[in-house]
Design a protein around this motif. Sequence first.
Motif, PDB file in Angstrom:
ATOM      1  N   ASN A  14       0.342  -1.600  -0.160  1.00  0.00           N
ATOM      2  CA  ASN A  14      -0.271  -0.021  -0.385  1.00  0.00           C
ATOM      3  C   ASN A  14       0.787   1.266  -0.224  1.00  0.00           C
ATOM      4  OD1 ASN A  14      -2.537  -1.635   0.347  1.00  0.00           O
ATOM      5  ND2 ASN A  14      -2.660  -1.178   2.106  1.00  0.00           N
ATOM      6  N   LYS A  15       1.946   1.085  -0.045  1.00  0.00           N
ATOM      7  CA  LYS A  15       3.052   2.357   0.165  1.00  0.00           C
ATOM      8  C   LYS A  15       2.426   3.475   0.317  1.00  0.00           C
ATOM      9  CE  LYS A  15       4.547   0.745  -4.624  1.00  0.00           C
ATOM     10  NZ  LYS A  15       4.498   1.282  -5.936  1.00  0.00           N
ATOM     11  N   MET A  16       2.220   3.250   1.934  1.00  0.00           N
ATOM     12  CA  MET A  16       2.107   3.963   3.206  1.00  0.00           C
ATOM     13  C   MET A  16       3.391   4.843   3.905  1.00  0.00           C
ATOM     14  SD  MET A  16      -0.794   3.836   3.315  1.00  0.00           S
ATOM     15  CE  MET A  16      -1.731   4.908   4.039  1.00  0.00           C
ATOM     16  N   THR A  17       3.149   5.894   4.359  1.00  0.00           N
ATOM     17  CA  THR A  17       3.765   6.821   4.616  1.00  0.00           C
ATOM     18  C   THR A  17       3.720   7.543   5.950  1.00  0.00           C
ATOM     19  OG1 THR A  17       5.273   7.592   2.630  1.00  0.00           O
ATOM     20  CG2 THR A  17       5.981   8.318   3.862  1.00  0.00           C
ATOM     21  N   PHE A  18       4.340   7.550   6.433  1.00  0.00           N
ATOM     22  CA  PHE A  18       3.839   7.978   8.277  1.00  0.00           C
ATOM     23  C   PHE A  18       5.551   8.736   8.913  1.00  0.00           C
ATOM     24  CE2 PHE A  18       2.044   3.895   8.419  1.00  0.00           C
ATOM     25  CZ  PHE A  18       0.443   4.747   7.880  1.00  0.00           C
ATOM     26  N   ASP A  19       5.254  10.159   8.899  1.00  0.00           N
ATOM     27  CA  ASP A  19       6.053  10.559   9.759  1.00  0.00           C
ATOM     28  C   ASP A  19       5.643  11.958  10.663  1.00  0.00           C
ATOM     29  OD1 ASP A  19       5.414  12.616   8.482  1.00  0.00           O
ATOM     30  OD2 ASP A  19       6.848  11.961   6.987  1.00  0.00           O
ATOM     31  N   GLY A  20       6.382  12.512  11.069  1.00  0.00           N
ATOM     32  CA  GLY A  20       6.035  13.169  11.899  1.00  0.00           C
ATOM     33  C   GLY A  20       5.997  14.651  11.905  1.00  0.00           C
TER      34      GLY A  20
ATOM     35  N   ALA B  52      -4.452  14.207  13.387  1.00  0.00           N
ATOM     36  CA  ALA B  52      -5.694  13.370  13.550  1.00  0.00           C
ATOM     37  C   ALA B  52      -5.959  12.061  12.603  1.00  0.00           C
ATOM     38  CB  ALA B  52      -6.773  14.404  13.888  1.00  0.00           C
ATOM     39  N   VAL B  53      -5.931  12.798  11.585  1.00  0.00           N
ATOM     40  CA  VAL B  53      -5.834  11.929  10.377  1.00  0.00           C
ATOM     41  C   VAL B  53      -4.961  10.527  10.456  1.00  0.00           C
ATOM     42  CG1 VAL B  53      -6.608  11.233   7.694  1.00  0.00           C
ATOM     43  CG2 VAL B  53      -6.978  13.577   8.992  1.00  0.00           C
ATOM     44  N   ARG B  54      -3.642  10.900  10.616  1.00  0.00           N
ATOM     45  CA  ARG B  54      -2.579  10.319  10.251  1.00  0.00           C
ATOM     46  C   ARG B  54      -2.786   8.948  11.841  1.00  0.00           C
ATOM     47  NH1 ARG B  54       2.403  13.199  12.607  1.00  0.00           N
ATOM     48  NH2 ARG B  54       1.428  12.332  14.959  1.00  0.00           N
ATOM     49  N   ASP B  55      -2.523  10.004  12.737  1.00  0.00           N
ATOM     50  CA  ASP B  55      -2.747   9.110  13.913  1.00  0.00           C
ATOM     51  C   ASP B  55      -4.189   7.905  14.025  1.00  0.00           C
ATOM     52  OD1 ASP B  55      -0.555   9.967  14.908  1.00  0.00           O
ATOM     53  OD2 ASP B  55      -1.260  11.335  16.409  1.00  0.00           O
ATOM     54  N   ALA B  56      -5.234   7.879  13.290  1.00  0.00           N
ATOM     55  CA  ALA B  56      -6.017   7.526  12.789  1.00  0.00           C
ATOM     56  C   ALA B  56      -6.502   6.298  11.865  1.00  0.00           C
ATOM     57  CB  ALA B  56      -7.484   8.639  12.478  1.00  0.00           C
ATOM     58  N   LEU B  57      -5.226   6.853  11.199  1.00  0.00           N
ATOM     59  CA  LEU B  57      -5.246   5.672   9.880  1.00  0.00           C
ATOM     60  C   LEU B  57      -3.577   4.351  10.959  1.00  0.00           C
ATOM     61  CD1 LEU B  57      -5.412   4.973   6.818  1.00  0.00           C
ATOM     62  CD2 LEU B  57      -3.245   6.089   6.749  1.00  0.00           C
ATOM     63  N   ILE B  58      -3.168   5.322  11.347  1.00  0.00           N
ATOM     64  CA  ILE B  58      -1.733   3.848  12.334  1.00  0.00           C
ATOM     65  C   ILE B  58      -2.623   3.402  13.058  1.00  0.00           C
ATOM     66  CG2 ILE B  58      -0.528   4.287  13.962  1.00  0.00           C
ATOM     67  CD1 ILE B  58       0.568   6.278  12.635  1.00  0.00           C
ATOM     68  N   ALA B  59      -3.926   3.912  13.871  1.00  0.00           N
ATOM     69  CA  ALA B  59      -4.381   2.766  14.778  1.00  0.00           C
ATOM     70  C   ALA B  59      -5.493   1.682  14.408  1.00  0.00           C
ATOM     71  CB  ALA B  59      -5.590   4.098  15.747  1.00  0.00           C
ATOM     72  N   PHE B  60      -5.870   2.215  13.488  1.00  0.00           N
ATOM     73  CA  PHE B  60      -6.861   1.650  12.420  1.00  0.00           C
ATOM     74  C   PHE B  60      -5.732   0.573  11.963  1.00  0.00           C
ATOM     75  CE2 PHE B  60      -7.667   0.097   7.828  1.00  0.00           C
ATOM     76  CZ  PHE B  60      -9.381  -0.312   7.816  1.00  0.00           C
ATOM     77  N   MET B  61      -4.561   0.467  11.617  1.00  0.00           N
ATOM     78  CA  MET B  61      -3.622   0.106  10.804  1.00  0.00           C
ATOM     79  C   MET B  61      -3.365  -1.474  11.617  1.00  0.00           C
ATOM     80  SD  MET B  61      -1.636   2.265   7.805  1.00  0.00           S
ATOM     81  CE  MET B  61      -0.714   0.010   7.212  1.00  0.00           C
ATOM     82  N   ALA B  62      -2.807  -1.415  12.701  1.00  0.00           N
ATOM     83  CA  ALA B  62      -2.601  -1.974  13.934  1.00  0.00           C
ATOM     84  C   ALA B  62      -3.490  -2.584  14.275  1.00  0.00           C
ATOM     85  CB  ALA B  62      -2.009  -0.695  15.094  1.00  0.00           C
ATOM     86  N   ALA B  63      -4.941  -1.764  14.879  1.00  0.00           N
ATOM     87  CA  ALA B  63      -6.026  -2.562  15.181  1.00  0.00           C
ATOM     88  C   ALA B  63      -6.365  -3.867  14.155  1.00  0.00           C
ATOM     89  CB  ALA B  63      -7.664  -2.131  15.417  1.00  0.00           C
ATOM     90  N   THR B  64      -6.061  -3.799  12.597  1.00  0.00           N
ATOM     91  CA  THR B  64      -6.762  -4.470  11.817  1.00  0.00           C
ATOM     92  C   THR B  64      -4.915  -5.810  11.931  1.00  0.00           C
ATOM     93  OG1 THR B  64      -7.688  -2.368  10.119  1.00  0.00           O
ATOM     94  CG2 THR B  64      -6.883  -4.866   9.516  1.00  0.00           C
ATOM     95  N   ALA B  65      -4.173  -4.998  11.744  1.00  0.00           N
ATOM     96  CA  ALA B  65      -2.620  -6.425  12.352  1.00  0.00           C
ATOM     97  C   ALA B  65      -3.286  -7.307  13.764  1.00  0.00           C
ATOM     98  CB  ALA B  65      -1.605  -5.470  12.537  1.00  0.00           C
ATOM     99  N   GLN B  66      -3.858  -6.807  14.475  1.00  0.00           N
ATOM    100  CA  GLN B  66      -4.330  -7.032  15.958  1.00  0.00           C
ATOM    101  C   GLN B  66      -5.578  -8.173  15.419  1.00  0.00           C
ATOM    102  OE1 GLN B  66      -4.226  -5.761  19.547  1.00  0.00           O
ATOM    103  NE2 GLN B  66      -5.860  -7.560  20.141  1.00  0.00           N
ATOM    104  N   ALA B  67      -6.583  -7.925  14.804  1.00  0.00           N
ATOM    105  CA  ALA B  67      -7.507  -8.643  14.276  1.00  0.00           C
ATOM    106  C   ALA B  67      -7.154  -9.556  13.554  1.00  0.00           C
ATOM    107  CB  ALA B  67      -8.371  -7.786  13.387  1.00  0.00           C
ATOM    108  N   GLN B  68      -6.469  -9.177  12.206  1.00  0.00           N
ATOM    109  CA  GLN B  68      -5.764  -9.812  11.252  1.00  0.00           C
ATOM    110  C   GLN B  68      -5.272 -11.598  12.268  1.00  0.00           C
ATOM    111  OE1 GLN B  68      -7.246 -10.529   7.938  1.00  0.00           O
ATOM    112  NE2 GLN B  68      -6.166 -12.304   8.609  1.00  0.00           N
ATOM    113  N   ALA B  69      -4.025 -11.025  12.960  1.00  0.00           N
ATOM    114  CA  ALA B  69      -3.554 -12.338  13.616  1.00  0.00           C
ATOM    115  C   ALA B  69      -4.787 -12.832  14.137  1.00  0.00           C
ATOM    116  CB  ALA B  69      -2.982 -11.369  15.078  1.00  0.00           C
ATOM    117  N   GLU B  70      -5.799 -12.917  14.916  1.00  0.00           N
ATOM    118  CA  GLU B  70      -6.209 -13.445  15.978  1.00  0.00           C
ATOM    119  C   GLU B  70      -7.348 -14.462  14.598  1.00  0.00           C
ATOM    120  OE1 GLU B  70      -8.496 -10.094  17.901  1.00  0.00           O
ATOM    121  OE2 GLU B  70      -6.848 -10.285  19.550  1.00  0.00           O
TER     122      GLU B  70
END
Length: 210
Positions: free
Chosen positions: A99-105, A114-132
Amino acid sequence: MSVILYARVSTADQTIEHQETQARNAGFEIDTVVADHGSSGLNTLLRERAEGRRLYDMLRKGDTLVVRWVDRLGRNYQDVCDAIREFMRRGVTIRTVINKMTFDGATADPIQQAVRDALIAFMAATAQAQAEATKEAQRAGIAHARAKDTKYRGRKPTYDRNQYQLVLDMLAGGAGASAIAKASDLTRQTVLRIKSAPDQAEAALLAWGH
Protein backbone atom coordinates in the motif's frame (compact mmCIF):
# COMPACT_ATOMS: atom_id res chain seq x y z
CA MET A 1 20.54 8.97 7.14
CA SER A 2 19.88 5.26 6.69
CA VAL A 3 17.12 3.16 5.17
CA ILE A 4 16.50 0.22 7.49
CA LEU A 5 14.26 -2.73 6.67
CA TYR A 6 12.74 -4.46 9.68
CA ALA A 7 11.57 -7.96 8.83
CA ARG A 8 9.97 -10.55 11.09
CA VAL A 9 9.12 -14.19 10.48
CA SER A 10 7.20 -16.33 12.94
CA THR A 11 7.25 -19.71 11.17
CA ALA A 12 9.79 -21.82 9.31
CA ASP A 13 7.78 -21.39 6.10
CA GLN A 14 8.36 -17.63 6.01
CA THR A 15 11.65 -16.06 4.97
CA ILE A 16 13.46 -12.80 5.61
CA GLU A 17 14.76 -12.91 2.03
CA HIS A 18 11.22 -12.79 0.67
CA GLN A 19 10.46 -9.59 2.57
CA GLU A 20 13.74 -8.01 1.50
CA THR A 21 13.16 -8.93 -2.15
CA GLN A 22 9.66 -7.44 -2.00
CA ALA A 23 11.04 -4.18 -0.60
CA ARG A 24 13.81 -3.90 -3.18
CA ASN A 25 11.42 -4.73 -6.01
CA ALA A 26 9.18 -1.92 -4.76
CA GLY A 27 12.07 0.52 -5.23
CA PHE A 28 13.50 0.78 -1.73
CA GLU A 29 17.29 1.05 -1.48
CA ILE A 30 17.96 -0.80 1.75
CA ASP A 31 21.10 -0.01 3.76
CA THR A 32 20.51 -2.40 6.65
CA VAL A 33 18.23 -5.36 7.31
CA VAL A 34 17.16 -5.99 10.90
CA ALA A 35 15.32 -9.29 11.28
CA ASP A 36 13.67 -11.32 14.01
CA HIS A 37 13.19 -15.05 13.43
CA GLY A 38 10.53 -17.26 15.01
CA SER A 39 8.97 -14.37 16.88
CA SER A 40 5.26 -13.93 17.53
CA GLY A 41 3.99 -10.45 16.76
CA LEU A 42 0.92 -10.98 18.91
CA ASN A 43 2.51 -12.26 22.10
CA THR A 44 5.95 -10.64 22.00
CA LEU A 45 6.30 -6.85 22.01
CA LEU A 46 8.76 -5.21 19.65
CA ARG A 47 11.07 -4.09 22.49
CA GLU A 48 11.14 -7.67 23.83
CA ARG A 49 12.52 -9.16 20.61
CA ALA A 50 16.30 -9.32 20.26
CA GLU A 51 16.43 -7.42 16.98
CA GLY A 52 13.48 -5.25 17.97
CA ARG A 53 15.59 -3.86 20.82
CA ARG A 54 18.39 -3.29 18.33
CA LEU A 55 15.98 -1.39 16.08
CA TYR A 56 15.07 0.97 18.92
CA ASP A 57 18.79 1.58 19.52
CA MET A 58 19.62 2.15 15.85
CA LEU A 59 16.96 4.53 14.60
CA ARG A 60 17.96 8.20 14.45
CA LYS A 61 16.46 11.42 13.14
CA GLY A 62 16.33 11.36 9.35
CA ASP A 63 16.31 7.58 9.06
CA THR A 64 13.64 5.69 7.13
CA LEU A 65 12.17 2.51 8.56
CA VAL A 66 10.73 0.16 5.93
CA VAL A 67 8.36 -2.71 6.77
CA ARG A 68 6.36 -4.97 4.48
CA TRP A 69 3.28 -3.88 6.43
CA VAL A 70 2.70 -2.68 9.99
CA ASP A 71 2.05 -6.27 11.12
CA ARG A 72 5.81 -6.93 10.79
CA LEU A 73 6.34 -4.50 13.68
CA GLY A 74 3.80 -6.48 15.63
CA ARG A 75 0.22 -7.64 15.86
CA ASN A 76 -0.52 -6.11 19.23
CA TYR A 77 -2.58 -2.94 18.75
CA GLN A 78 -1.10 -0.89 21.56
CA ASP A 79 2.48 -1.99 20.89
CA VAL A 80 2.35 -1.08 17.19
CA CYS A 81 0.79 2.32 17.89
CA ASP A 82 3.36 3.07 20.59
CA ALA A 83 6.29 2.00 18.39
CA ILE A 84 5.28 4.06 15.37
CA ARG A 85 4.60 7.16 17.46
CA GLU A 86 7.92 6.77 19.28
CA PHE A 87 9.81 6.52 15.99
CA MET A 88 7.99 9.54 14.57
CA ARG A 89 8.90 11.58 17.67
CA ARG A 90 12.53 10.76 16.92
CA GLY A 91 12.19 12.14 13.40
CA VAL A 92 12.05 8.73 11.71
CA THR A 93 9.90 8.16 8.63
CA ILE A 94 8.03 4.84 8.50
CA ARG A 95 7.13 3.44 5.09
CA THR A 96 5.27 0.26 4.15
CA VAL A 97 5.90 -1.88 1.07
CA ILE A 98 2.25 -2.97 0.83
CA ASN A 99 0.00 0.00 0.00
CA LYS A 100 3.06 2.32 0.05
CA MET A 101 1.99 4.16 3.20
CA THR A 102 4.22 6.86 4.73
CA PHE A 103 4.09 8.05 8.33
CA ASP A 104 6.21 10.81 9.81
CA GLY A 105 6.01 13.60 12.37
CA ALA A 106 6.45 16.41 9.87
CA THR A 107 2.99 17.93 10.04
CA ALA A 108 2.09 20.37 12.80
CA ASP A 109 -1.51 20.72 11.64
CA PRO A 110 -3.77 19.14 14.28
CA ILE A 111 -6.30 17.87 11.76
CA GLN A 112 -3.62 16.18 9.66
CA GLN A 113 -2.13 14.72 12.83
CA ALA A 114 -5.53 13.37 13.85
CA VAL A 115 -6.07 11.76 10.43
CA ARG A 116 -2.56 10.27 10.49
CA ASP A 117 -2.98 8.88 14.01
CA ALA A 118 -6.41 7.47 13.19
CA LEU A 119 -4.96 5.64 10.18
CA ILE A 120 -2.11 4.24 12.29
CA ALA A 121 -4.63 3.06 14.87
CA PHE A 122 -6.79 1.46 12.19
CA MET A 123 -3.84 -0.39 10.65
CA ALA A 124 -2.61 -1.58 14.06
CA ALA A 125 -6.09 -2.78 15.01
CA THR A 126 -6.42 -4.56 11.67
CA ALA A 127 -3.07 -6.29 12.23
CA GLN A 128 -4.22 -7.63 15.60
CA ALA A 129 -7.62 -8.66 14.25
CA GLN A 130 -5.96 -10.45 11.33
CA ALA A 131 -3.63 -12.31 13.67
CA GLU A 132 -6.52 -13.48 15.79
CA ALA A 133 -8.50 -14.46 12.67
CA THR A 134 -5.51 -16.39 11.33
CA LYS A 135 -5.15 -18.31 14.59
CA GLU A 136 -8.85 -19.15 14.45
CA ALA A 137 -8.48 -20.27 10.81
CA GLN A 138 -5.56 -22.46 11.83
CA ARG A 139 -7.59 -24.07 14.61
CA ALA A 140 -10.50 -24.62 12.22
CA GLY A 141 -8.11 -25.89 9.55
CA ILE A 142 -6.60 -28.44 11.91
CA ALA A 143 -10.05 -29.62 12.94
CA HIS A 144 -11.12 -29.78 9.30
CA ALA A 145 -8.02 -31.80 8.35
CA ARG A 146 -8.47 -34.22 11.25
CA ALA A 147 -12.10 -34.78 10.37
CA LYS A 148 -11.13 -35.98 6.90
CA ASP A 149 -9.69 -39.37 6.00
CA THR A 150 -5.97 -38.92 6.65
CA LYS A 151 -5.17 -41.01 3.55
CA TYR A 152 -6.97 -38.54 1.31
CA ARG A 153 -5.36 -35.13 1.22
CA GLY A 154 -7.28 -33.70 -1.70
CA ARG A 155 -5.64 -31.66 -4.44
CA LYS A 156 -2.31 -30.09 -3.62
CA PRO A 157 -2.80 -26.35 -3.06
CA THR A 158 -1.50 -24.03 -5.76
CA TYR A 159 -0.09 -21.66 -3.11
CA ASP A 160 2.49 -22.00 -0.38
CA ARG A 161 2.53 -20.69 3.18
CA ASN A 162 4.18 -17.39 2.20
CA GLN A 163 1.63 -16.72 -0.52
CA TYR A 164 -1.26 -17.66 1.80
CA GLN A 165 -0.01 -15.25 4.47
CA LEU A 166 0.57 -12.48 1.92
CA VAL A 167 -3.02 -12.86 0.69
CA LEU A 168 -4.34 -12.56 4.25
CA ASP A 169 -2.13 -9.55 4.97
CA MET A 170 -3.18 -7.71 1.82
CA LEU A 171 -6.86 -8.52 2.39
CA ALA A 172 -6.49 -7.03 5.86
CA GLY A 173 -5.00 -3.93 4.26
CA GLY A 174 -8.01 -3.55 2.00
CA ALA A 175 -6.34 -4.60 -1.25
CA GLY A 176 -8.47 -5.98 -4.08
CA ALA A 177 -8.24 -9.48 -5.51
CA SER A 178 -6.50 -8.39 -8.72
CA ALA A 179 -3.78 -6.46 -6.86
CA ILE A 180 -3.25 -9.37 -4.47
CA ALA A 181 -3.03 -11.84 -7.36
CA LYS A 182 -0.33 -9.73 -8.99
CA ALA A 183 1.67 -9.33 -5.77
CA SER A 184 1.42 -12.99 -4.74
CA ASP A 185 1.82 -14.47 -8.23
CA LEU A 186 -1.45 -16.36 -7.83
CA THR A 187 -4.55 -16.40 -9.99
CA ARG A 188 -7.41 -14.13 -9.04
CA GLN A 189 -9.61 -17.21 -8.56
CA THR A 190 -7.16 -18.66 -6.04
CA VAL A 191 -7.13 -15.40 -4.10
CA LEU A 192 -10.93 -15.36 -4.01
CA ARG A 193 -11.01 -18.99 -2.80
CA ILE A 194 -8.66 -18.16 0.06
CA LYS A 195 -10.71 -15.06 0.89
CA SER A 196 -13.99 -16.95 0.97
CA ALA A 197 -12.73 -19.93 3.02
CA PRO A 198 -9.46 -19.24 4.85
CA ASP A 199 -9.99 -22.24 7.14
CA GLN A 200 -10.21 -24.63 4.19
CA ALA A 201 -7.17 -22.98 2.59
CA GLU A 202 -5.30 -23.50 5.87
CA ALA A 203 -6.49 -27.12 6.03
CA ALA A 204 -5.16 -27.79 2.53
CA LEU A 205 -1.72 -26.48 3.52
CA LEU A 206 -1.72 -28.59 6.68
CA ALA A 207 -2.81 -31.70 4.79
CA TRP A 208 0.21 -31.34 2.51
CA GLY A 209 2.60 -30.65 5.36
CA HIS A 210 2.93 -26.88 4.95
